[in-house]
Write a protein that holds these residues in place. Structure first.
Motif: not given
Length: 166
Positions: A49-50, A60, A62, A69, A147-149, A153, A164
């Motif tokens: 994820a990231g 992206c 998620r 994912a 790595e920030s969701d 997004a 995403c």
């Protein structure tokens, strides 16, 4: 003569007598030590994820519930030469199983090494419908940017569509 005897004793002392069968155990120990020191990424702990990027290309990822994912891909060469796709991805170690586009018609495997995603040099013909003009998803390679969701997004394509997002 004493020097030769000393050399033989030293070399004998270095061998544990395990032979070739012990090479596998030594290799595993070496890999474990490299993982522990941070020299090699642990394949069992690779987080997919990231947000990934290279030049104007973006991917992206998620997490969803279960083993899959959400993935979004945006390739932009300028002058309307773009690809934009969203779909699902399932990770099995370093192999990624992607299904992109409406109905998942663009399906192929990609590689993930913990820091970069690499698409194959040739993707199925069904993937062409996700691209405009001469653009292609073939050979896409992106490196982990965040790595920030929230950043994953927020990725949008040229038309403003969240790839995403929810």
């Amino acid at each position: 003569m004493k020097a030769l005897l000393a050399l033989v004793l030293v070399l004998t002392g270095c061998s544990d007598g395990g032979g070739a069968g012990n090479a596998v155990g030594a290799s595993a120990d070496l890999e474990s030590a490299a993982i522990a020191r941070g020299l090699v990424r642990d394949p069992d702990a690779m987080r997919l994820a990231g947000l990934y990027a290279r030049d104007t290309d973006r991917v992206c990822v998620r997490p969803r519930s279960g083993n899959t994912a959400r993935i979004g891909v945006f390739v932009d060469y300028g002058d309307g030469i773009t690809c934009s796709a969203a779909g699902s991805v399932r990770q099995e170690g370093e192999t990624l199983h992607l299904s992109l586009g409406p109905g998942g018609g663009c399906a192929f495997e990609a590689r993930f090494d913990g820091a970069a995603i690499r698409f194959p040099g040739t993707v199925p013909a069904e993937c062409a419908s996700l691209c405009a003009k001469r653009a292609s998803l073939s050979g896409l390679e992106v490196s982990l940017l965040s790595e920030s969701d929230a950043e994953a997004a927020a990725l949008r394509d040229a038309g403003g569509r969240r790839l995403c997002g929810v």
